[in-house]
Design an enzyme around this catalytic site. Structure first.
Site: not given
Length: 215
Positions: A124, A142
């Site tokens: 991420k 997310d």
């Protein structure tokens, strides 16, 4: 798993996002690629607001890996102790900075594999940096994007990697650059977890979410 929305519906949704905010920006404060990497890594299990409050002072005195190494682990802790898991994060900040100095000439690498090899940097974080700093159409998924992707069926998937792939496969190419910012901001401020603000949603009429709120 539900199928993604039809292509033309996707186009209309992202046209609306684009019309509302043509150049969406991330909310983590940074001054260069190095401080961006650190800000995103520090934001794990913390809010952007909390991270910004802590890093303003930190980045004012250490905005390069060389300066961060001079500051040292205890110096980092003094700035970020309001952030969750600050001791482990401070260790990673110093380790990451040392690797950048020793292996990359003090520069942040621009490949996902190299970024993911750094302490405290996962997929991420790497995708956020690739997207925000180098303009790659990388999708950092997310909890907000995971929720929006599945609720709206813009990018359905059973886990974050599946949602990332769904964005890459389904979102029209012209919107790939800013897709993750539009989705995260929509999830953060409108399509919230507990009681989504459906009456104020600019894509309400195109969203298949059955449990729309009325107020």
């Amino acid at each position: 798993m539900s199928k993604a929305l039809p292509y033309q519906t996707q186009v209309e949704i992202f046209h609306r996002f684009q019309a509302a905010e043509a150049e969406p920006k991330g909310e983590l404060e940074h001054v260069n690629a190095y401080t961006l990497v650190l800000a995103v890594a520090l934001s794990a299990q913390a809010t952007d607001v909390g991270v910004n409050k802590a890093t303003r002072g930190l980045f004012a005195v250490a905005d390069t890996p060389e300066k961060m190494l001079e500051l040292g682990e205890e110096g980092v802790i003094a700035h970020i102790k309001t952030i969750g898991l600050y001791r482990n994060k401070a260790k990673n900040v110093i380790k990451l900075s040392r690797i950048l100095v020793e292996d990359y000439g003090g520069e942040v690498p621009s490949s996902r594999a190299a970024l993911e090899s750094l302490p405290g940097v996962g997929r991420k974080t790497a995708n956020v940096v690739l997207n925000m700093w180098w303009g790659h159409p990388a999708q950092a998924v997310d909890t907000h994007i995971f929720r929006v992707g599945n609720r709206t069926r813009l990018a359905p998937g059973k886990d974050v990697v599946a949602v990332e792939r769904a964005i890459e496969d389904n979102v029209p190419a012209e919107f790939q650059r800013h897709a993750h910012h539009w989705l995260i901001l929509h999830g953060r401020y409108t399509c919230v977890a507990r009681k989504p603000k459906c009456p104020a949603c600019l894509i309400r009429d195109l969203c298949p979410f059955e449990e729309k709120t009325q107020e």
